[in-house]
Design a protein around this motif. Structure first.
Motif, PDB file in Angstrom:
ATOM      1  N   ALA A 172       0.820  -1.216   0.000  1.00  0.00           N
ATOM      2  CA  ALA A 172       0.000   0.000   0.000  1.00  0.00           C
ATOM      3  C   ALA A 172       0.849   1.260   0.000  1.00  0.00           C
ATOM      4  CB  ALA A 172      -0.936   0.003   1.208  1.00  0.00           C
ATOM      5  N   ARG A 173       2.092   1.167   0.490  1.00  0.00           N
ATOM      6  CA  ARG A 173       2.958   2.355   0.526  1.00  0.00           C
ATOM      7  C   ARG A 173       3.284   2.863  -0.880  1.00  0.00           C
ATOM      8  NH1 ARG A 173       6.640  -1.400   2.669  1.00  0.00           N
ATOM      9  NH2 ARG A 173       6.684  -0.240   4.613  1.00  0.00           N
ATOM     10  N   LYS A 174       3.083   2.026  -1.892  1.00  0.00           N
ATOM     11  CA  LYS A 174       3.367   2.435  -3.273  1.00  0.00           C
ATOM     12  C   LYS A 174       2.303   3.376  -3.832  1.00  0.00           C
ATOM     13  CE  LYS A 174       5.447  -2.078  -4.327  1.00  0.00           C
ATOM     14  NZ  LYS A 174       5.312  -3.295  -5.195  1.00  0.00           N
ATOM     15  N   LEU A 175       1.137   3.398  -3.197  1.00  0.00           N
ATOM     16  CA  LEU A 175       0.019   4.197  -3.709  1.00  0.00           C
ATOM     17  C   LEU A 175       0.203   5.667  -3.376  1.00  0.00           C
ATOM     18  CD1 LEU A 175      -2.844   1.754  -2.695  1.00  0.00           C
ATOM     19  CD2 LEU A 175      -1.864   2.062  -4.976  1.00  0.00           C
ATOM     20  N   SER A 176      -0.485   6.513  -4.133  1.00  0.00           N
ATOM     21  CA  SER A 176      -0.392   7.955  -3.922  1.00  0.00           C
ATOM     22  C   SER A 176      -1.494   8.425  -2.987  1.00  0.00           C
ATOM     23  CB  SER A 176      -0.521   8.692  -5.256  1.00  0.00           C
ATOM     24  OG  SER A 176      -1.814   8.505  -5.806  1.00  0.00           O
ATOM     25  N   GLU A 177      -1.302   9.597  -2.418  1.00  0.00           N
ATOM     26  CA  GLU A 177      -2.333  10.169  -1.551  1.00  0.00           C
ATOM     27  C   GLU A 177      -3.605  10.435  -2.341  1.00  0.00           C
ATOM     28  OE1 GLU A 177      -3.066  14.053   1.312  1.00  0.00           O
ATOM     29  OE2 GLU A 177      -1.042  13.296   0.980  1.00  0.00           O
ATOM     30  N   GLU A 178      -3.452  10.850  -3.620  1.00  0.00           N
ATOM     31  CA  GLU A 178      -4.628  11.103  -4.456  1.00  0.00           C
ATOM     32  C   GLU A 178      -5.457   9.827  -4.626  1.00  0.00           C
ATOM     33  OE1 GLU A 178      -1.583  12.079  -5.167  1.00  0.00           O
ATOM     34  OE2 GLU A 178      -1.832  14.263  -4.934  1.00  0.00           O
ATOM     35  N   SER A 179      -4.773   8.691  -4.780  1.00  0.00           N
ATOM     36  CA  SER A 179      -5.488   7.413  -4.916  1.00  0.00           C
ATOM     37  C   SER A 179      -6.255   7.081  -3.645  1.00  0.00           C
ATOM     38  CB  SER A 179      -4.503   6.289  -5.236  1.00  0.00           C
ATOM     39  OG  SER A 179      -3.884   6.491  -6.487  1.00  0.00           O
ATOM     40  N   MET A 180      -5.643   7.347  -2.504  1.00  0.00           N
ATOM     41  CA  MET A 180      -6.290   7.053  -1.236  1.00  0.00           C
ATOM     42  C   MET A 180      -7.475   7.993  -0.964  1.00  0.00           C
ATOM     43  SD  MET A 180      -4.937   4.370   0.148  1.00  0.00           S
ATOM     44  CE  MET A 180      -5.163   3.811  -1.550  1.00  0.00           C
ATOM     45  N   LEU A 181      -7.344   9.231  -1.391  1.00  0.00           N
ATOM     46  CA  LEU A 181      -8.470  10.149  -1.270  1.00  0.00           C
ATOM     47  C   LEU A 181      -9.627   9.698  -2.159  1.00  0.00           C
ATOM     48  CD1 LEU A 181      -6.580  13.564  -1.220  1.00  0.00           C
ATOM     49  CD2 LEU A 181      -7.797  12.505   0.674  1.00  0.00           C
ATOM     50  N   LEU A 182      -9.304   9.172  -3.332  1.00  0.00           N
ATOM     51  CA  LEU A 182     -10.331   8.638  -4.213  1.00  0.00           C
ATOM     52  C   LEU A 182     -11.030   7.454  -3.560  1.00  0.00           C
ATOM     53  CD1 LEU A 182     -11.740   8.494  -6.978  1.00  0.00           C
ATOM     54  CD2 LEU A 182      -9.844   7.076  -7.785  1.00  0.00           C
ATOM     55  N   VAL A 183     -10.259   6.588  -2.911  1.00  0.00           N
ATOM     56  CA  VAL A 183     -10.832   5.438  -2.202  1.00  0.00           C
ATOM     57  C   VAL A 183     -11.801   5.908  -1.117  1.00  0.00           C
ATOM     58  CG1 VAL A 183     -10.295   3.572  -0.583  1.00  0.00           C
ATOM     59  CG2 VAL A 183      -8.923   3.854  -2.659  1.00  0.00           C
ATOM     60  N   GLN A 184     -11.353   6.886  -0.312  1.00  0.00           N
ATOM     61  CA  GLN A 184     -12.204   7.384   0.766  1.00  0.00           C
ATOM     62  C   GLN A 184     -13.473   8.026   0.233  1.00  0.00           C
ATOM     63  OE1 GLN A 184     -12.337   7.035   3.876  1.00  0.00           O
ATOM     64  NE2 GLN A 184     -13.931   8.544   4.318  1.00  0.00           N
ATOM     65  N   ASN A 185     -13.341   8.813  -0.831  1.00  0.00           N
ATOM     66  CA  ASN A 185     -14.511   9.480  -1.408  1.00  0.00           C
ATOM     67  C   ASN A 185     -15.515   8.474  -1.957  1.00  0.00           C
ATOM     68  OD1 ASN A 185     -13.647  12.063  -0.823  1.00  0.00           O
ATOM     69  ND2 ASN A 185     -12.554  12.311  -2.749  1.00  0.00           N
ATOM     70  N   LEU A 186     -15.003   7.409  -2.587  1.00  0.00           N
ATOM     71  CA  LEU A 186     -15.907   6.384  -3.126  1.00  0.00           C
ATOM     72  C   LEU A 186     -16.620   5.649  -2.000  1.00  0.00           C
ATOM     73  CD1 LEU A 186     -17.091   4.851  -5.490  1.00  0.00           C
ATOM     74  CD2 LEU A 186     -15.094   3.345  -5.451  1.00  0.00           C
ATOM     75  N   LEU A 187     -15.906   5.327  -0.937  1.00  0.00           N
ATOM     76  CA  LEU A 187     -16.533   4.658   0.197  1.00  0.00           C
ATOM     77  C   LEU A 187     -17.626   5.536   0.804  1.00  0.00           C
ATOM     78  CD1 LEU A 187     -13.437   3.078   1.990  1.00  0.00           C
ATOM     79  CD2 LEU A 187     -15.303   1.841   0.875  1.00  0.00           C
TER      80      LEU A 187
END
Length: 238
Positions: A172-187
């Protein structure tokens, strides 16, 4: 920060940050500067060559139709709106059409010119959707194309104790903050608006993340997978 939710034709709810009165006024003044500069330059160039009548016609066309033509060919933007990163969209999720831009343009006479912008300013400031009369008639709103993100992952996910936490997905450390924000927004969107379209979006996002992280076995509980991935990312990157 004022936001608006728009249900698209695919039944997907998208949240936009609305353009404020300040951005709209600045865009208007920038466009006005462009219009008047173009009129004066063309008038100086054409007056001595094609005569006053042709010069008057050409400059009048620019003055009256600049906004309408710009929004049509620039997908809901003028140069001023593009510079301020705002644009016109429809409330029903469809693309604005010629009649929508025409309605907005016609009512500029009342909203802006006859009232010196007073009516537009009052309505934009007091309306829930930030609409002037032209927007109400055309069923449009103006949103920011580059919204302000007023939160980070530390605000998104509060984990009380991480000392003994063992990440399930170290990749998971390979992912970007933008990707994680997208995950949170979708959830957040799925919890608020559960439907087939958002379910499909969830599946697509999980498949993409699994591919990026080389996870061969697809998780059965997709939402739980994304929540775990968020936790792992926070732990591994803080």
């Amino acid at each position: 920060m004022q936001t608006i939710e728009i249900n698209t034709t695919q039944n997907v709810v998208i949240q936009y940050e609305m353009a404020g009165l300040k951005e709209r006024i600045l865009a208007f003044f920038l466009d006005s500067l462009i219009i008047w500069s173009s009129v004066f330059i063309l008038a100086a160039m054409l007056a001595s060559t094609v005569g006053e009548v042709i010069t008057y016609i050409v400059t009048s066309l620019i003055f009256f139709f600049y906004t309408l033509v710009s929004e049509i060919i620039m997908d809901g933007q003028t140069i001023g709106k593009k510079a301020l990163k705002i644009k016109v969209i429809k409330l029903n999720g469809k693309e604005p059409v010629l009649s929508d831009y025409l309605l907005r343009w016609v009512f500029r006479i009342v909203d802006i010119y006859f009232s010196l912008g007073t009516i537009a300013s009052i309505l934009i400031s007091s309306s829930d959707k930030g609409q002037r009369i032209g927007d109400m008639m055309a069923n449009t709103v103006i949103i920011k194309t580059d919204p302000t993100i007023g939160f980070g992952l530390n605000d998104i996910l509060k984990i009380s104790s991480l000392e003994n936490y063992n990440p399930e997905y170290p990749e998971a450390r390979k992912l970007s903050e933008e990707s994680m924000l997208l995950v949170q927004n979708l959830l957040h969107t799925i919890n608020k608006h559960p439907n087939k379209a958002h379910g499909e979006a969830l599946t697509m996002l999980v498949d993409k993340l699994c591919s990026e992280l080389n996870i061969e076995e697809k998780p059965k509980d997709k939402k739980a997978f994304l929540k775990t991935l968020l936790k792992d990312y926070v732990v591994l990157t803080r």
